[in-house]
Design a protein around this motif. Sequence first.
Motif, short mmCIF file in Angstrom:
data_model
loop_
_atom_site.label_atom_id
_atom_site.label_comp_id
_atom_site.label_asym_id
_atom_site.label_seq_id
_atom_site.Cartn_x
_atom_site.Cartn_y
_atom_site.Cartn_z
N THR A 243 -6.68 -4.55 -10.47
CA THR A 243 -5.06 -5.04 -10.35
C THR A 243 -4.36 -4.21 -9.22
O THR A 243 -3.62 -5.02 -8.56
N ILE A 244 -4.99 -2.88 -8.95
CA ILE A 244 -4.32 -2.30 -7.71
C ILE A 244 -4.71 -3.08 -6.34
O ILE A 244 -3.95 -3.38 -5.41
N SER A 245 -5.87 -3.72 -6.48
CA SER A 245 -6.57 -4.43 -5.26
C SER A 245 -5.73 -5.70 -5.17
O SER A 245 -5.37 -6.04 -4.09
N VAL A 246 -5.46 -6.45 -6.19
CA VAL A 246 -4.62 -7.61 -5.93
C VAL A 246 -2.95 -7.26 -5.49
O VAL A 246 -2.69 -7.81 -4.58
N LEU A 247 -2.68 -6.23 -5.99
CA LEU A 247 -1.07 -5.71 -5.61
C LEU A 247 -1.25 -5.48 -3.98
O LEU A 247 -0.52 -5.53 -3.24
N LEU A 248 -2.43 -4.62 -3.48
CA LEU A 248 -2.41 -4.23 -2.19
C LEU A 248 -2.70 -5.22 -1.44
O LEU A 248 -1.90 -5.34 -0.22
N GLY A 249 -3.22 -6.49 -1.79
CA GLY A 249 -3.27 -7.71 -1.07
C GLY A 249 -2.00 -8.43 -0.87
O GLY A 249 -1.60 -8.98 0.12
N ASP A 250 -1.27 -8.30 -2.01
CA ASP A 250 0.11 -8.88 -1.82
C ASP A 250 0.90 -8.18 -1.09
O ASP A 250 1.80 -8.79 -0.16
N TRP A 251 0.95 -6.79 -0.94
CA TRP A 251 1.71 -6.03 0.03
C TRP A 251 1.28 -6.41 1.40
O TRP A 251 2.13 -6.27 2.26
N ARG A 252 0.01 -6.31 1.80
CA ARG A 252 -0.33 -6.68 3.13
C ARG A 252 0.13 -7.98 3.80
O ARG A 252 0.31 -8.24 4.72
N ARG A 253 0.43 -9.07 2.83
CA ARG A 253 0.98 -10.04 3.22
C ARG A 253 2.43 -10.26 3.18
O ARG A 253 2.92 -11.13 3.89
N SER A 254 3.08 -9.30 2.78
CA SER A 254 4.40 -9.24 2.53
C SER A 254 5.16 -8.92 3.88
O SER A 254 4.38 -8.46 4.80
N ASP A 255 6.36 -9.51 4.30
CA ASP A 255 7.01 -9.40 5.71
C ASP A 255 7.24 -8.13 5.85
O ASP A 255 7.28 -7.65 6.99
N ALA A 256 7.69 -7.16 4.93
CA ALA A 256 8.08 -5.98 5.08
C ALA A 256 6.98 -4.87 5.70
O ALA A 256 7.14 -4.18 6.59
N VAL A 257 5.78 -5.45 4.98
CA VAL A 257 4.54 -4.50 5.63
C VAL A 257 4.15 -4.91 6.88
O VAL A 257 3.74 -4.05 7.64
N THR A 258 4.11 -6.38 7.05
CA THR A 258 3.63 -6.81 8.61
C THR A 258 4.49 -6.39 9.55
O THR A 258 3.91 -6.46 10.71
N ARG A 259 5.64 -6.47 9.36
CA ARG A 259 6.49 -5.84 10.55
C ARG A 259 6.64 -4.25 10.85
O ARG A 259 7.12 -3.87 11.88
N ASN A 260 5.97 -3.68 9.94
CA ASN A 260 5.90 -2.18 10.05
C ASN A 260 4.38 -1.69 10.27
O ASN A 260 3.50 -1.67 9.32
N PRO A 261 4.07 -1.55 11.58
CA PRO A 261 2.60 -0.92 11.69
C PRO A 261 2.03 0.22 11.05
O PRO A 261 0.96 0.08 10.41
N GLU A 262 3.09 1.28 10.99
CA GLU A 262 2.41 2.15 10.25
C GLU A 262 2.33 1.96 8.75
O GLU A 262 1.26 2.68 8.24
N LEU A 263 3.15 1.23 8.12
CA LEU A 263 2.85 1.14 6.65
C LEU A 263 1.84 0.04 6.67
O LEU A 263 1.11 0.40 5.61
N LEU A 264 1.51 -0.79 7.36
CA LEU A 264 0.38 -1.74 7.43
C LEU A 264 -0.81 -0.75 7.47
O LEU A 264 -2.02 -1.09 6.92
#
Length: 441
Positions: A243-264
């Motif tokens: 479940t955590i793996s799926v959520l991390l995959g969704d986060w990685r594809r989200s705009d908020a994460v892709t626009r923030n290099p440190e968060l990515l």
Amino acid sequence: MTLTPLPRWKTHISTGSGRGSDIIFNPDATNRKNLLLLIQLRWLAVAGQVITIAAIEWGFGIRLPLAQMAAVVLSLVGLNLASLLFLRMRRPVSNGVLFASLLLDMAALTAQLYLSGGASNPFVSLYLLQITLGAVLLAPWSTWALVGAASLCFVLLTMAFLPIEMSHHGGNLFDLHIRGMFVCFVLAAGLIVLFMTRINRNLRERDAYLADLRQQSAEEDHIVRMGLLASGAAHELGTPLATISVLLGDWRRSDAVTRNPELLEDVSEMQAQLDRCKRIVSGILMSSGQARGEGSVHTTVRTFLDGLVAEWRDHSSPALLDYTNEFDPDEAIVSDAALKQVIFNVLDNALEASPDWVGITVKRQAQDLVLMVRDRGKGFDKEILAALGKPYMSSKGREGGGLGLFLVVNVIRKLGGTVTARNTGRGACVTLTLPLDTLRA
């Protein structure tokens, strides 16, 4: 390479947990030692009979049927040679074999007494030596059968025997009989003390061996419970990790994460650590037998250990690793996830004690693989060295600690090997010795 014990006879011993355990036990070993003692006693009997017959015939001038008595002595020699051949053939030595040996000794004694005066012969009390040996070596029914046989022989010797002509000794007959009784008493007493001491030593060794087996059975039962707990926990962790793996995959594809290099970068690191957790869970399941087909790999000793050390270096990153592989000639083996984890445990303990330096030496000693892991830490406490391999013996002060070395000792022991530990003055050294026969394909 499956973790199965070496083939021997098994016995059922309770471990106190309400269940019995099948553990290694070979009762034939004690019986073989006892049969060897009977053979040694028979050689003494042969020498004693020859000396006694010679003393009576030529020392006291009493005429004996030398040809018949010599035939009995030669039959004892033949019986001893047959017994030695029987031992060399590695056949099991049962209670029946020991019983038959004592019966044949009793028959030889009866024949000699028949040829030398029957029940009036002062050496008739040597029957008690046979019965004493039987009481220690044999099952109860066999001992009572031996008592019955000795009693029957005694009665028969009062009715049937070859008399000895001693009339020319006059009034010295009683003195001669007393001397014979004294010699028989000293001989029987000395042999009883000598052989009872050695037989009791064999029995004490057997009891100590059984005590060790009971301890091993209790430890293996403890390991089984730990394995079941670890396997159950690994199964339960599979779902939340997925479940955590799926959520991390969704986060990685989200705009908020892709626009923030440190968060990515943080999400990527979390994904890497999650993948490591999944590999650990898979390793637990593999070691507990859930994926044994994937866990066993055909390889060689040098390839297996070189790859294992390289993998451990990548994961643990020791400051300085001194690795020497002197195993030659190389051997084909089947690697196993459990053995790999055992070696990892030893290396992790060495690194924890000595972060600056870990030494690994691999060599071959005849048909054994020897792996030595050294560190430059403070060494083992005396209590830990004295109780090497016991659970929850640890100097780290953590609750529930001390299981790593416990698992190492038990897994290596199941493979027929040994684990030794010592302090070197500049740290500690743990040596794993494994027979190559258990590692080969």
